[in-house]
Design a protein around this motif. Structure first.
Motif, mmCIF file in Angstrom:
data_model
loop_
_atom_site.group_PDB
_atom_site.id
_atom_site.type_symbol
_atom_site.label_atom_id
_atom_site.label_comp_id
_atom_site.label_asym_id
_atom_site.label_seq_id
_atom_site.Cartn_x
_atom_site.Cartn_y
_atom_site.Cartn_z
ATOM 1 N N GLY A 18 0.828 -1.201 0.000
ATOM 2 C CA GLY A 18 0.000 0.000 0.000
ATOM 3 C C GLY A 18 0.862 1.250 0.000
ATOM 4 O O GLY A 18 1.931 1.295 -0.609
ATOM 5 N N HIS A 19 0.410 2.307 0.703
ATOM 6 C CA HIS A 19 1.192 3.545 0.770
ATOM 7 C C HIS A 19 2.443 3.330 1.620
ATOM 8 O O HIS A 19 2.395 2.669 2.658
ATOM 9 C CB HIS A 19 0.351 4.683 1.351
ATOM 10 C CG HIS A 19 -0.737 5.146 0.432
ATOM 11 N ND1 HIS A 19 -0.474 5.847 -0.720
ATOM 12 C CD2 HIS A 19 -2.076 4.996 0.488
ATOM 13 C CE1 HIS A 19 -1.615 6.114 -1.339
ATOM 14 N NE2 HIS A 19 -2.595 5.605 -0.626
ATOM 15 N N VAL A 20 3.562 3.951 1.169
ATOM 16 C CA VAL A 20 4.851 3.741 1.837
ATOM 17 C C VAL A 20 5.537 5.080 2.096
ATOM 18 O O VAL A 20 5.629 5.931 1.195
ATOM 19 C CB VAL A 20 5.767 2.836 0.989
ATOM 20 C CG1 VAL A 20 7.175 2.780 1.592
ATOM 21 C CG2 VAL A 20 5.190 1.433 0.883
ATOM 22 N N TYR A 21 6.031 5.237 3.323
ATOM 23 C CA TYR A 21 6.927 6.334 3.697
ATOM 24 C C TYR A 21 8.323 5.740 3.816
ATOM 25 O O TYR A 21 8.511 4.707 4.470
ATOM 26 C CB TYR A 21 6.504 6.966 5.020
ATOM 27 C CG TYR A 21 5.300 7.870 4.896
ATOM 28 C CD1 TYR A 21 5.435 9.255 4.979
ATOM 29 C CD2 TYR A 21 4.022 7.348 4.697
ATOM 30 C CE1 TYR A 21 4.335 10.092 4.855
ATOM 31 C CE2 TYR A 21 2.923 8.170 4.578
ATOM 32 C CZ TYR A 21 3.089 9.541 4.661
ATOM 33 O OH TYR A 21 1.985 10.371 4.540
ATOM 34 N N PHE A 22 9.312 6.420 3.222
ATOM 35 C CA PHE A 22 10.631 5.823 3.036
ATOM 36 C C PHE A 22 11.718 6.689 3.667
ATOM 37 O O PHE A 22 11.725 7.918 3.503
ATOM 38 C CB PHE A 22 10.894 5.649 1.548
ATOM 39 C CG PHE A 22 12.212 5.036 1.189
ATOM 40 C CD1 PHE A 22 12.723 3.954 1.895
ATOM 41 C CD2 PHE A 22 12.952 5.527 0.125
ATOM 42 C CE1 PHE A 22 13.943 3.388 1.557
ATOM 43 C CE2 PHE A 22 14.163 4.966 -0.228
ATOM 44 C CZ PHE A 22 14.662 3.893 0.498
ATOM 45 N N VAL A 23 12.642 6.031 4.392
ATOM 46 C CA VAL A 23 13.792 6.705 4.995
ATOM 47 C C VAL A 23 15.061 6.008 4.512
ATOM 48 O O VAL A 23 15.441 4.955 5.043
ATOM 49 C CB VAL A 23 13.731 6.664 6.534
ATOM 50 C CG1 VAL A 23 14.916 7.437 7.125
ATOM 51 C CG2 VAL A 23 12.410 7.214 7.050
ATOM 52 N N PRO A 24 15.754 6.548 3.506
ATOM 53 C CA PRO A 24 17.005 5.926 3.054
ATOM 54 C C PRO A 24 18.162 6.327 3.958
ATOM 55 O O PRO A 24 18.299 7.493 4.343
ATOM 56 C CB PRO A 24 17.187 6.485 1.638
ATOM 57 C CG PRO A 24 16.435 7.766 1.627
ATOM 58 C CD PRO A 24 15.335 7.666 2.642
ATOM 59 N N THR A 25 19.024 5.366 4.315
ATOM 60 C CA THR A 25 20.187 5.644 5.152
ATOM 61 C C THR A 25 21.380 4.839 4.658
ATOM 62 O O THR A 25 21.231 3.905 3.869
ATOM 63 C CB THR A 25 19.946 5.265 6.636
ATOM 64 O OG1 THR A 25 20.184 3.854 6.817
ATOM 65 C CG2 THR A 25 18.528 5.591 7.090
ATOM 66 N N MET A 26 22.553 5.203 5.185
ATOM 67 C CA MET A 26 23.756 4.406 4.932
ATOM 68 C C MET A 26 24.136 3.591 6.167
ATOM 69 O O MET A 26 25.263 3.085 6.261
ATOM 70 C CB MET A 26 24.920 5.292 4.509
ATOM 71 C CG MET A 26 24.766 5.885 3.133
ATOM 72 S SD MET A 26 26.345 6.130 2.283
ATOM 73 C CE MET A 26 27.220 7.151 3.452
ATOM 74 N N GLY A 27 23.222 3.458 7.108
ATOM 75 C CA GLY A 27 23.528 2.683 8.301
ATOM 76 C C GLY A 27 24.354 3.465 9.296
ATOM 77 O O GLY A 27 24.426 4.692 9.239
ATOM 78 N N ALA A 28 24.993 2.737 10.238
ATOM 79 C CA ALA A 28 25.687 3.375 11.368
ATOM 80 C C ALA A 28 24.735 4.359 12.031
ATOM 81 O O ALA A 28 25.073 5.514 12.279
ATOM 82 C CB ALA A 28 26.973 4.048 10.923
ATOM 83 N N LEU A 29 23.541 3.881 12.311
ATOM 84 C CA LEU A 29 22.455 4.769 12.719
ATOM 85 C C LEU A 29 22.668 5.335 14.114
ATOM 86 O O LEU A 29 23.274 4.723 14.984
ATOM 87 C CB LEU A 29 21.123 4.011 12.672
ATOM 88 C CG LEU A 29 20.744 3.380 11.324
ATOM 89 C CD1 LEU A 29 19.323 2.829 11.386
ATOM 90 C CD2 LEU A 29 20.883 4.373 10.178
ATOM 91 N N HIS A 30 22.136 6.541 14.312
ATOM 92 C CA HIS A 30 22.155 7.221 15.601
ATOM 93 C C HIS A 30 20.779 7.834 15.829
ATOM 94 O O HIS A 30 19.837 7.595 15.044
ATOM 95 C CB HIS A 30 23.263 8.285 15.646
ATOM 96 C CG HIS A 30 23.263 9.209 14.467
ATOM 97 N ND1 HIS A 30 22.248 10.111 14.212
ATOM 98 C CD2 HIS A 30 24.157 9.341 13.449
ATOM 99 C CE1 HIS A 30 22.525 10.791 13.115
ATOM 100 N NE2 HIS A 30 23.676 10.339 12.622
ATOM 101 N N GLU A 31 20.658 8.620 16.877
ATOM 102 C CA GLU A 31 19.349 9.155 17.239
ATOM 103 C C GLU A 31 18.759 10.041 16.139
ATOM 104 O O GLU A 31 17.540 10.135 15.997
ATOM 105 C CB GLU A 31 19.458 9.950 18.542
ATOM 106 C CG GLU A 31 18.158 10.558 19.045
ATOM 107 C CD GLU A 31 17.059 9.536 19.288
ATOM 108 O OE1 GLU A 31 15.867 9.909 19.227
ATOM 109 O OE2 GLU A 31 17.380 8.349 19.549
ATOM 110 N N GLY A 32 19.626 10.672 15.348
ATOM 111 C CA GLY A 32 19.119 11.465 14.231
ATOM 112 C C GLY A 32 18.360 10.610 13.235
ATOM 113 O O GLY A 32 17.276 10.981 12.769
ATOM 114 N N HIS A 33 18.921 9.453 12.883
ATOM 115 C CA HIS A 33 18.221 8.540 11.975
ATOM 116 C C HIS A 33 16.931 8.023 12.610
ATOM 117 O O HIS A 33 15.886 7.912 11.944
ATOM 118 C CB HIS A 33 19.111 7.348 11.621
ATOM 119 C CG HIS A 33 20.364 7.706 10.887
ATOM 120 N ND1 HIS A 33 21.581 7.741 11.496
ATOM 121 C CD2 HIS A 33 20.570 8.034 9.581
ATOM 122 C CE1 HIS A 33 22.510 8.078 10.605
ATOM 123 N NE2 HIS A 33 21.923 8.259 9.444
ATOM 124 N N ALA A 34 17.010 7.677 13.898
ATOM 125 C CA ALA A 34 15.818 7.179 14.577
ATOM 126 C C ALA A 34 14.711 8.219 14.547
ATOM 127 O O ALA A 34 13.523 7.882 14.391
ATOM 128 C CB ALA A 34 16.152 6.799 16.025
#
Length: 281
Positions: A18-34
């Motif tokens: 269905g409808h999708v919201y997308f967050v592309p990242t390069m990994g090594a995630l931190h609170e900003g990505h979260a």
């Protein structure tokens, strides 16, 4: 949460999503990505899916940059995505994303020639290529990006506009440490002494904005405020650029009335840190 590593499985997931919201990242995630994933979850509500990608894109690294040592922390990244509300994470290999004999790449010829693009030739061509591929694969209705890399956000908006991707782009405010330092996967490269000086980047930007709000409109004088502050409080840093530009075109402004951006990039040995501040009344 579903982990997908192949294009075949991603396409099968997408058919039912269905409808999708997308967050592309390069990994090594931190609170900003979260935060980006949580914002996507809020925007999506209960009726849409939230997808994230974790992919260290070789096309956006120069020959002397940190592709090989860029941190890869998939297990903790997946846990963070799940806790933030992602329904699916696409984490492919390089071979899954790029054919070995690939011969087509997207090139951006205006917004990428200044700021970070001036010192990282080809970087944003790599960004545009991978984002276009991810948009084609995930087929999101909406995508969420952080404002910390303001140039990237502006270029992706232009990519969507010029190539008619049916994707609405959402820009989210930069997430910061308690002392003002913008969260970044590269902050882990900082030595203790460098980490102590790094918050001066944000402090310098704030001082310039305060001067502008107080009536100073000459770009040279506003930028000099930043140079002086960094010279006094970030002696371990080596400036790549400090610029005052139009928020939309990213072209330099000799004077500023409204709708500007001050952006900077500073090297601390192995870490290249970027930050910016919007100059909007």
């Amino acid at each position: 949460m579903t982990l997908i590593e192949t294009v075949k499985d991603l396409r099968a997931w997408r058919k039912a999503a269905g409808h999708v919201y997308f967050v592309p990242t390069m990994g090594a995630l931190h609170e900003g990505h979260a935060t980006l994933v949580r914002e996507a979850r809020k925007l999506a509500g209960t009726d849409a899916k939230v997808a994230a990608s974790i992919f260290v894109n070789p096309l956006q690294f120069g020959p002397n940059e940190d592709f090989d040592r860029y941190p890869r922390t998939l297990e903790t990244d997946l846990a963070m995505c799940q806790a933030a509300g992602a329904d699916m994470v696409f984490a492919p290999s390089v071979k899954e994303v790029y054919h070995t004999d690939r011969s087509i790449q997207i090139q951006e010829s205006s917004l990428s020639k200044v700021l970070c693009g001036a010192s990282r030739p080809g970087h944003f061509d790599g960004v545009c290529t991978v984002v276009a591929k991810l948009f084609n694969l995930v087929q999101p209705d909406n995508a969420v990006f952080g404002k910390k890399d303001y140039q990237q956000l502006a270029i992706i908006r232009r990519l969507v506009r010029d190539l008619d991707f049916p994707v609405e782009i959402h820009g989210i405010e930069t997430v910061r440490e308690d002392d003002g330092l913008a969260m970044s996967s590269r902050n882990r490269y900082l030595s203790p002494a460098e980490r102590a000086q790094a918050p001066a980047l944000r402090a310098a930007l704030v001082k310039a904005r305060e001067a502008w709000l107080g009536g100073e409109s000459e770009s040279a004088r506003l930028l000099d405020i930043i140079h002086q502050h960094l010279a006094q409080h970030a002696a371990l840093g080596r400036k790549d650029y400090i610029a005052l530009v139009d928020r939309h075109t990213l072209q330099p402004l000799p004077t500023l009335e409204n709708d500007g951006l001050i952006a900077l990039a500073v090297f601390f040995d192995k870490a290249r840190l970027i930050d910016n501040i919007e100059m909007v009344r």
